[in-house]
Design a protein around this motif. Sequence first.
Motif, PDB file in Angstrom:
ATOM      1  N   GLN A 236      33.018  32.951  36.153  1.00 26.67           N
ATOM      2  CA  GLN A 236      34.227  33.351  36.877  1.00 26.67           C
ATOM      3  C   GLN A 236      35.079  32.156  37.282  1.00 26.67           C
ATOM      4  O   GLN A 236      36.304  32.267  37.404  1.00 26.67           O
ATOM      5  CB  GLN A 236      33.841  34.138  38.129  1.00 26.67           C
ATOM      6  CG  GLN A 236      33.194  35.488  37.848  1.00 26.67           C
ATOM      7  CD  GLN A 236      32.746  36.172  39.119  1.00 26.67           C
ATOM      8  OE1 GLN A 236      33.548  36.737  39.863  1.00 26.67           O
ATOM      9  NE2 GLN A 236      31.453  36.108  39.407  1.00 26.67           N
ATOM     10  N   GLN A 331      37.603  38.952  33.592  1.00 28.74           N
ATOM     11  CA  GLN A 331      36.741  39.053  34.766  1.00 28.74           C
ATOM     12  C   GLN A 331      36.377  40.497  35.100  1.00 28.74           C
ATOM     13  O   GLN A 331      35.380  40.739  35.786  1.00 28.74           O
ATOM     14  CB  GLN A 331      37.406  38.379  35.958  1.00 28.74           C
ATOM     15  CG  GLN A 331      37.551  36.871  35.771  1.00 28.74           C
ATOM     16  CD  GLN A 331      37.916  36.154  37.040  1.00 28.74           C
ATOM     17  OE1 GLN A 331      38.405  36.743  37.987  1.00 28.74           O
ATOM     18  NE2 GLN A 331      37.694  34.848  37.066  1.00 28.74           N
ATOM     19  N   THR A 358      36.525  29.605  43.403  1.00 23.12           N
ATOM     20  CA  THR A 358      37.783  29.786  42.680  1.00 23.12           C
ATOM     21  C   THR A 358      38.911  29.003  43.332  1.00 23.12           C
ATOM     22  O   THR A 358      39.640  28.259  42.667  1.00 23.12           O
ATOM     23  CB  THR A 358      38.140  31.279  42.625  1.00 23.12           C
ATOM     24  OG1 THR A 358      37.145  31.976  41.865  1.00 23.12           O
ATOM     25  CG2 THR A 358      39.495  31.493  41.967  1.00 23.12           C
TER      26      THR A 358
END
Length: 431
Positions: A236, A331, A358
């Motif tokens: 991710q 994702q 992230t």
Amino acid sequence: MLAGMTVTAAPPQATYREVFAVRQFRVLFTGYTLFLIGETVRMLALSVLVYAGTGSALLSALAYVSGFLPYALGGTLLLAYADRWPPRAVMVGYDLLRAVVGVVLAIGVLPAPAMLALVFVTGIPSAVAASARTALLPDLLDGDRYVLGRAAFGMAAGGTQVLGFAVGGVLIAAVDAAGAMWITVVTCLLSAALIRFRLDDHPSRGGTGGTGVAATWRVNRSLLARPEVRSLLLAQWLPPSLMVGAEGVLVPYAVEAGLPDAAGLLFTAVAAGMLAGNLVVGRLLAPERRERLAAPLALLLGAPLLGFALLPGPVTASALLAVSGFGIAYQLGLARRFLDAVPEATRGQAFGLALTGTMTLQGLSAAVGGALGEVLPPTAVIALCGAASLIAALALRRTLTARRWDAPRSAGTAAGLRAGDVRQFPDHDAH
């Protein structure tokens, strides 16, 4: 397949109508949209206020990206509270805090450095609020509806970015930056009232013992020690974060292309691609197809950026960036797998760790992209960022291609699934 994975069958494909038919989701989604509107206006207005007060382009840029570092700090120190405190109380409390900060900024009683310090300190709990919101989503939506709910959140973020520059600029031109800041205050209060009075009160998950900081570190280490969780986090984090480095030089690219006003178009193209990707992949592809296409879509993040090595004009560049943004929909193919891989008692912290990584990596990537832009042409930097994202996606191919389910192997199994017997992964450790 990853070790320990149970072969399961895909749940029935959901629709956005089914997702938005859930009243509690509508409340959460509306609150999130208000949050996004308020944050977009705040970032633009604060950037203008700081520049007007200091004349410093650097301080103005720091004001615009002021959410990255506080989020990273909160994510490494306070995430345990996302599971220890009831999610409604966390979200309402943070909205009220943002409203108070907005009032202080709007009335202009602080010098620019103090404004930045205030935004930094009060932004630290943002990771806890975002984690509580994200972790609540699977309590409201089950099966494939959860994945589409995630997609709807992604579309809200992309849509806000598409409209944010234009609408925010118009607002600031019409009522000045301080006046626009009052809009942030209003959105914060509306969101707080909506969540407080329309969202059901969900209990805390309990989390783990110890002080908040100690528990945060301990659970983060525990999550990262799980091979499946660690691989899904990397999957991710890395491909999109490395791609974001290209955004750090879009303004210099537009200037060198002789069209400085095209920078807004380029940023909008990325956001529009993200919006389209979440809409198309979430709505048109069945759950098992989304997981099967996770790897190709992840490659799509970086591959189009290689075209910048050919020195494209702004129109072609916008098309390449839109295609790259579309790839973020990969994702959606990881969403259910990550949810099933983390312990329910620390679900909030797990989502917070994903969001923190992230935000941190994207901020660092944008900074590195900007630094490379000092010594390399912008087109070369963008192409390098695309190559880095592509390499990361290829290196993570094993994780991206693993699936939660295979097709049913017998008519009896298929009949059972049609009756709603969707089997999950077996519980992990602390589940």
